[in-house]
Scaffold this motif. Structure first.
Motif, PDB file in Angstrom:
ATOM      1  N   ARG A  11      20.185  -2.721  -6.375  1.00 23.91           N
ATOM      2  CA  ARG A  11      20.354  -3.745  -7.397  1.00 23.91           C
ATOM      3  C   ARG A  11      20.936  -5.031  -6.816  1.00 23.91           C
ATOM      4  O   ARG A  11      20.529  -6.136  -7.179  1.00 23.91           O
ATOM      5  CB  ARG A  11      21.231  -3.209  -8.534  1.00 23.91           C
ATOM      6  CG  ARG A  11      20.546  -2.136  -9.371  1.00 23.91           C
ATOM      7  CD  ARG A  11      21.349  -1.792 -10.601  1.00 23.91           C
ATOM      8  NE  ARG A  11      22.599  -1.116 -10.277  1.00 23.91           N
ATOM      9  CZ  ARG A  11      22.729   0.201 -10.145  1.00 23.91           C
ATOM     10  NH1 ARG A  11      21.676   0.992 -10.289  1.00 23.91           N
ATOM     11  NH2 ARG A  11      23.900   0.740  -9.886  1.00 23.91           N
ATOM     12  N   LEU A  12      21.903  -4.885  -5.916  1.00 23.88           N
ATOM     13  CA  LEU A  12      22.502  -6.071  -5.309  1.00 23.88           C
ATOM     14  C   LEU A  12      21.507  -6.802  -4.404  1.00 23.88           C
ATOM     15  O   LEU A  12      21.458  -8.035  -4.382  1.00 23.88           O
ATOM     16  CB  LEU A  12      23.748  -5.679  -4.514  1.00 23.88           C
ATOM     17  CG  LEU A  12      24.957  -5.275  -5.353  1.00 23.88           C
ATOM     18  CD1 LEU A  12      26.047  -4.690  -4.474  1.00 23.88           C
ATOM     19  CD2 LEU A  12      25.487  -6.464  -6.138  1.00 23.88           C
ATOM     20  N   LEU A  48      12.159  -4.089  -6.661  1.00 25.99           N
ATOM     21  CA  LEU A  48      13.387  -3.392  -6.259  1.00 25.99           C
ATOM     22  C   LEU A  48      14.253  -3.094  -7.478  1.00 25.99           C
ATOM     23  O   LEU A  48      14.796  -1.997  -7.622  1.00 25.99           O
ATOM     24  CB  LEU A  48      14.174  -4.237  -5.258  1.00 25.99           C
ATOM     25  CG  LEU A  48      13.669  -4.274  -3.823  1.00 25.99           C
ATOM     26  CD1 LEU A  48      14.466  -5.269  -2.992  1.00 25.99           C
ATOM     27  CD2 LEU A  48      13.772  -2.884  -3.194  1.00 25.99           C
ATOM     28  N   TRP A  49      14.375  -4.090  -8.356  1.00 23.46           N
ATOM     29  CA  TRP A  49      15.200  -3.915  -9.554  1.00 23.46           C
ATOM     30  C   TRP A  49      14.649  -2.782 -10.417  1.00 23.46           C
ATOM     31  O   TRP A  49      15.406  -1.985 -10.970  1.00 23.46           O
ATOM     32  CB  TRP A  49      15.223  -5.228 -10.347  1.00 23.46           C
ATOM     33  CG  TRP A  49      16.256  -5.289 -11.423  1.00 23.46           C
ATOM     34  CD1 TRP A  49      16.235  -4.645 -12.622  1.00 23.46           C
ATOM     35  CD2 TRP A  49      17.470  -6.045 -11.412  1.00 23.46           C
ATOM     36  NE1 TRP A  49      17.335  -4.951 -13.361  1.00 23.46           N
ATOM     37  CE2 TRP A  49      18.121  -5.806 -12.641  1.00 23.46           C
ATOM     38  CE3 TRP A  49      18.055  -6.913 -10.491  1.00 23.46           C
ATOM     39  CZ2 TRP A  49      19.339  -6.403 -12.969  1.00 23.46           C
ATOM     40  CZ3 TRP A  49      19.261  -7.498 -10.817  1.00 23.46           C
ATOM     41  CH2 TRP A  49      19.896  -7.249 -12.028  1.00 23.46           C
ATOM     42  N   ALA A  50      13.322  -2.705 -10.523  1.00 23.63           N
ATOM     43  CA  ALA A  50      12.683  -1.699 -11.382  1.00 23.63           C
ATOM     44  C   ALA A  50      12.931  -0.280 -10.880  1.00 23.63           C
ATOM     45  O   ALA A  50      12.859   0.676 -11.671  1.00 23.63           O
ATOM     46  CB  ALA A  50      11.186  -1.965 -11.469  1.00 23.63           C
ATOM     47  N   LEU A  51      13.230  -0.128  -9.597  1.00 23.99           N
ATOM     48  CA  LEU A  51      13.516   1.203  -9.070  1.00 23.99           C
ATOM     49  C   LEU A  51      14.773   1.799  -9.681  1.00 23.99           C
ATOM     50  O   LEU A  51      14.948   3.016  -9.687  1.00 23.99           O
ATOM     51  CB  LEU A  51      13.662   1.145  -7.541  1.00 23.99           C
ATOM     52  CG  LEU A  51      12.400   0.818  -6.746  1.00 23.99           C
ATOM     53  CD1 LEU A  51      12.728   0.691  -5.265  1.00 23.99           C
ATOM     54  CD2 LEU A  51      11.336   1.905  -6.963  1.00 23.99           C
ATOM     55  N   SER A 139      32.614  -8.559  -6.576  1.00 24.44           N
ATOM     56  CA  SER A 139      32.278  -7.225  -7.081  1.00 24.44           C
ATOM     57  C   SER A 139      31.788  -6.296  -5.978  1.00 24.44           C
ATOM     58  O   SER A 139      31.929  -5.074  -6.075  1.00 24.44           O
ATOM     59  CB  SER A 139      31.229  -7.317  -8.184  1.00 24.44           C
ATOM     60  OG  SER A 139      30.018  -7.887  -7.700  1.00 24.44           O
ATOM     61  N   ARG A 140      31.211  -6.856  -4.907  1.00 20.83           N
ATOM     62  CA  ARG A 140      30.701  -6.032  -3.814  1.00 20.83           C
ATOM     63  C   ARG A 140      31.831  -5.459  -2.971  1.00 20.83           C
ATOM     64  O   ARG A 140      31.646  -4.449  -2.281  1.00 20.83           O
ATOM     65  CB  ARG A 140      29.789  -6.864  -2.913  1.00 20.83           C
ATOM     66  CG  ARG A 140      28.612  -7.515  -3.608  1.00 20.83           C
ATOM     67  CD  ARG A 140      27.951  -8.533  -2.703  1.00 20.83           C
ATOM     68  NE  ARG A 140      28.908  -9.554  -2.294  1.00 20.83           N
ATOM     69  CZ  ARG A 140      28.699 -10.439  -1.332  1.00 20.83           C
ATOM     70  NH1 ARG A 140      27.543 -10.423  -0.667  1.00 20.83           N
ATOM     71  NH2 ARG A 140      29.615 -11.337  -1.020  1.00 20.83           N
ATOM     72  N   ARG A 148      24.546  -6.890 -11.124  1.00 24.57           N
ATOM     73  CA  ARG A 148      24.599  -8.288 -10.700  1.00 24.57           C
ATOM     74  C   ARG A 148      25.818  -8.529  -9.826  1.00 24.57           C
ATOM     75  O   ARG A 148      26.820  -7.838  -9.922  1.00 24.57           O
ATOM     76  CB  ARG A 148      24.651  -9.201 -11.929  1.00 24.57           C
ATOM     77  CG  ARG A 148      23.475  -9.029 -12.868  1.00 24.57           C
ATOM     78  CD  ARG A 148      22.744 -10.312 -13.071  1.00 24.57           C
ATOM     79  NE  ARG A 148      21.614 -10.171 -13.986  1.00 24.57           N
ATOM     80  CZ  ARG A 148      20.747 -11.122 -14.202  1.00 24.57           C
ATOM     81  NH1 ARG A 148      20.871 -12.281 -13.584  1.00 24.57           N
ATOM     82  NH2 ARG A 148      19.731 -10.949 -15.017  1.00 24.57           N
ATOM     83  N   HIS A 149      25.692  -9.548  -9.002  1.00 30.09           N
ATOM     84  CA  HIS A 149      26.802  -9.974  -8.156  1.00 30.09           C
ATOM     85  C   HIS A 149      27.781 -10.763  -9.020  1.00 30.09           C
ATOM     86  O   HIS A 149      27.423 -11.762  -9.635  1.00 30.09           O
ATOM     87  CB  HIS A 149      26.255 -10.845  -7.018  1.00 30.09           C
ATOM     88  CG  HIS A 149      27.282 -11.271  -6.030  1.00 30.09           C
ATOM     89  ND1 HIS A 149      27.032 -12.219  -5.067  1.00 30.09           N
ATOM     90  CD2 HIS A 149      28.577 -10.897  -5.849  1.00 30.09           C
ATOM     91  CE1 HIS A 149      28.110 -12.402  -4.332  1.00 30.09           C
ATOM     92  NE2 HIS A 149      29.065 -11.607  -4.797  1.00 30.09           N
TER      93      HIS A 149
END
Length: 215
Positions: A11-12, A48-51, A139-140, A148-149
């Motif tokens: 997601r990142l 990638l997000w959809a994964l 956040s990371r 989201r970052h």
């Protein structure tokens, strides 16, 4: 070093590619070649997000297209509220059933401190006064689990009315005061921020915390 699961990393990475694509398309102008390249980057970000999401790739890409040209980390804030006994006020979140400081995303037209105080009022029913900036957290780096970052601001606060009692909201399952040695199970990312808040409350930490550049 904080450990994240692979889904969080996906997601990142998707979020970072989305930002690169949005800014690249903005500056590409009429250059068809550059636009095709950044549109492909945006498509890869959506894939990638959809994964790690339930939405279809096309729906995600449509959302990405509608965003502003410059995409940056999202700002949000927490209110570290302490009572006279040195206990911190925590809420039990509905989304994961774990405990956290009251907080949320900023809105246009308010300062970071105003946002933290508003979130505290909405989630606990308490009007609070900001006293100091505990720190700004990536956040990371602090263990938050989010798609989201984020840049997470934490403000040291106290109730404006010491006799007022916290109440539940539609976002919370429970609310309560806790000492540092009796904290409940915390939502990911809150443990280091709460630790720093206690240090700030005790006067052991004078300067605001921030993430140092990696060497």
């Amino acid at each position: 070093m904080t450990t994240r699961d692979f889904g969080q990393d996906l997601r990142l990475w998707a979020d970072e590619l989305r930002a690169i694509a949005s800014e690249g398309l903005y500056w590409s102008g009429a250059d068809a070649y550059q636009r095709r390249r950044f549109e492909r980057v945006r498509r890869i970000a959506a894939e990638l997000w959809a994964l790690q999401a339930t939405d279809e790739v096309g729906a995600i890409e449509t959302c990405f297209r509608a965003e502003q040209p410059h995409v940056a980390p999202e700002p949000c804030g927490d209110a570290a509220i302490f009572n006279a006994q040195g206990e911190i006020l925590l809420i039990r979140r509905r989304d994961d059933g774990l405990w956290a400081m009251p907080g949320g995303g900023f809105e246009v037209g308010e300062t970071p401190a105003e946002a933290a105080c508003r979130e505290a009022l909405e989630e606990t029913g308490l009007a609070v006064e900001p006293l100091a900036l505990v720190g700004v957290y990536d956040s990371r780096r602090c263990g938050s689990r989010t798609a989201r970052h984020l840049y997470q601001f934490v403000f040291l606060c106290r109730p404006r009315d010491v006799t007022a009692q916290p109440t539940l909201s539609n976002e919370t399952l429970d609310v309560g005061w806790f000492g540092e040695d009796s904290l409940p199970p915390l939502s990911p990312g809150h443990a280091p921020r709460i630790r720093d808040a206690f240090r700030c409350w005790r006067g052991e930490q004078c300067a605001a915390v921030f993430d140092r550049p990696e060497q």
